[in-house]
Write an enzyme that holds these catalytic residues in place. Structure first.
Site, PDB file in Angstrom:
ATOM      1  N   GLU A  48       6.525   5.351  -8.847  1.00 18.45           N
ATOM      2  CA  GLU A  48       5.200   5.434  -9.463  1.00 18.45           C
ATOM      3  C   GLU A  48       5.277   5.403 -10.986  1.00 18.45           C
ATOM      4  O   GLU A  48       4.439   4.798 -11.636  1.00 18.45           O
ATOM      5  CB  GLU A  48       4.461   6.695  -8.999  1.00 18.45           C
ATOM      6  CG  GLU A  48       4.011   6.662  -7.544  1.00 18.45           C
ATOM      7  CD  GLU A  48       3.005   5.543  -7.256  1.00 18.45           C
ATOM      8  OE1 GLU A  48       2.464   4.941  -8.205  1.00 18.45           O
ATOM      9  OE2 GLU A  48       2.770   5.276  -6.071  1.00 18.45           O
ATOM     10  N   TYR A 131      -3.347   9.772 -12.368  1.00 20.95           N
ATOM     11  CA  TYR A 131      -3.051   8.816 -11.297  1.00 20.95           C
ATOM     12  C   TYR A 131      -1.771   9.220 -10.556  1.00 20.95           C
ATOM     13  O   TYR A 131      -1.752   9.332  -9.326  1.00 20.95           O
ATOM     14  CB  TYR A 131      -2.894   7.378 -11.839  1.00 20.95           C
ATOM     15  CG  TYR A 131      -2.201   6.527 -10.812  1.00 20.95           C
ATOM     16  CD1 TYR A 131      -2.910   6.001  -9.746  1.00 20.95           C
ATOM     17  CD2 TYR A 131      -0.809   6.344 -10.838  1.00 20.95           C
ATOM     18  CE1 TYR A 131      -2.278   5.300  -8.734  1.00 20.95           C
ATOM     19  CE2 TYR A 131      -0.168   5.644  -9.839  1.00 20.95           C
ATOM     20  CZ  TYR A 131      -0.906   5.120  -8.793  1.00 20.95           C
ATOM     21  OH  TYR A 131      -0.282   4.451  -7.791  1.00 20.95           O
ATOM     22  N   ASP A 149      -6.036   3.471  -9.522  1.00 25.35           N
ATOM     23  CA  ASP A 149      -5.387   2.553 -10.466  1.00 25.35           C
ATOM     24  C   ASP A 149      -6.299   1.348 -10.689  1.00 25.35           C
ATOM     25  O   ASP A 149      -7.437   1.306 -10.224  1.00 25.35           O
ATOM     26  CB  ASP A 149      -4.031   2.111  -9.910  1.00 25.35           C
ATOM     27  CG  ASP A 149      -4.206   1.124  -8.777  1.00 25.35           C
ATOM     28  OD1 ASP A 149      -5.192   1.237  -8.036  1.00 25.35           O
ATOM     29  OD2 ASP A 149      -3.361   0.220  -8.637  1.00 25.35           O
TER      30      ASP A 149
END
Length: 358
Positions: A48, A131, A149
């Site tokens: 990520e 996020y 996102d």
DNA sequence: TATTCGTGGGT
DNA sequence: TACCCAAGAAT
């Protein structure tokens, strides 16, 4: 009638995901995640962070390299920052690499090598924003959280025909994404919408005929698909110019310099240059007196917020001077964290001078 | 809240 | 060519 338009549901896209999920190195396949198995938090976190503003295709090789070299978060925490930066070179946004390393150490020193399993706990770690915290909580720990996102924003903007421009409309888009989030399989839901955005609901020329949500998509019903999401126009990026100085000594070593730890290209190695000046006026003040030779052409590099144009001058200088830099043999450039800008300068020099540094 | 952080690929 | 965009965060 339009009244019969079905509401989009998480069930619909989860069924699509079960059949069409992309197989990614850091992802638990839906055949297993459906049964409540989750991907390794270390893998999810690493991927990520790498994926922040970076495409899946680009991240793939980096993810594999990192995992091969540092299989567990303890291994990454034990590494030197320099090693991490070197492996990161080319991925961009180098603050991510520093925060990655800092975060690994915090997880090991303060959390016994385990990542926090809640959004709030994750959010406190460096390099983990809204996020990423939601993504890890949902994907690695099965929490009900909603990462949002660029893909998910685009899908929501179209699904609900949100005509207000980004970034002002971001909260509205998020509220739609939250409302659709299932209590169960929130991680798969998020990954499903991201897959949808990456493969079907693409920025241009989306293939709506393949979309599992096509029947409930308001943008499609109103013919707005291509025009959404809207965005407020961004300011033009200024041009800056400077001269880079390629300095060699008798044995062919080249003088490189480490940039300041923070800011643009923080901590990365560069070919020394004068100040990056506003367009018309830039000064050419070589760091040392020498027989400077101007190479033809320019090195151009665009950053997010500025366009850089470098002239390159080359000279052989006294090997005893360092100017705060380091003499490095060309063959060893691979051992250092060279951002693309620096590699462009090297390539430019090689094209005009060749390896015989002269 | 608005900037400042890279880089590569697509159109 | 020039612009857009990509699993955003930090300041």
């Amino acid at each position: 009638m339009f009244l019969t338009m079905p509401d989009p549901s998480a069930t619909t896209i989860l069924e699509w995901y079960d059949r069409h999920a992309r197989r990614l190195p850091w992802r638990m396949p839906p055949s297993r995640s459906r049964r409540g198995e989750y991907a390794d938090p270390y893998h999810v976190w690493l991927s990520e962070v790498m994926l922040q503003q970076t495409t899946v295709v680009t991240v793939g090789p980096y993810f594999r390299k990192f995992l091969a070299r540092w299989p567990r978060v303890e291994d990454l925490a034990a590494a030197d920052l320099d090693q991490v930066l070197t492996e990161w070179a080319g991925l961009g946004y180098y603050a991510r690499a520093r925060n990655l390393h800092k975060c690994a150490r915090l997880v090991c020193d303060d959390h016994g090598g385990r990542f926090p399993d809640t959004e709030v706990g994750l959010r406190e770690l460096p390099g983990i924003g809204p996020y990423t915290a939601a993504a890890i909580a949902a994907i690695a720990f099965g929490r009900t959280a909603t990462p949002v996102d660029g893909n998910i924003e685009r899908v929501m903007a179209r699904l609900f025909a949100v005509e207000a421009p980004m970034p002002d409309s971001k909260p509205v888009l998020k509220s739609h994404a939250v409302r659709l989030t299932p209590d169960d399989r929130a991680g798969d839901y998020a990954q499903a919408v991201m897959d949808l955005g990456a493969t079907i609901c693409t920025p241009r020329a989306p293939t709506c005929s393949l979309c599992p949500w096509q029947a409930g998509c308001r943008a499609r019903a109103e013919g707005l698909t291509e025009t959404l999401p809207r965005r407020t126009p961004k300011a033009p990026r200024p041009v800056r110019r400077a001269v880079a100085y390629w300095m060699t000594r008798r044995d062919g070593h080249v003088l490189l310099r480490r940039r300041p730890e923070t800011g643009l290209l923080g901590g990365m190695m560069e070919v020394p240059s004068g100040p990056w000046a506003e367009t018309p006026d830039f000064r050419d003040v070589p760091p040392v007196a020498a027989d400077w030779r101007l190479l033809p052409g320019l090195v151009e590099h665009g950053f997010t917020h500025l366009q850089l144009e470098l002239q390159v001058k080359a000279a052989r200088i006294d090997g005893r001077t360092t100017l705060g830099g380091v003499w490095i043999p060309l063959e060893a450039f691979g051992d250092h964290a060279l951002p693309t800008l620096t590699r462009k300068v090297v390539r430019h020099v090689m094209a005009h001078l060749g390896k015989g540094t002269r």
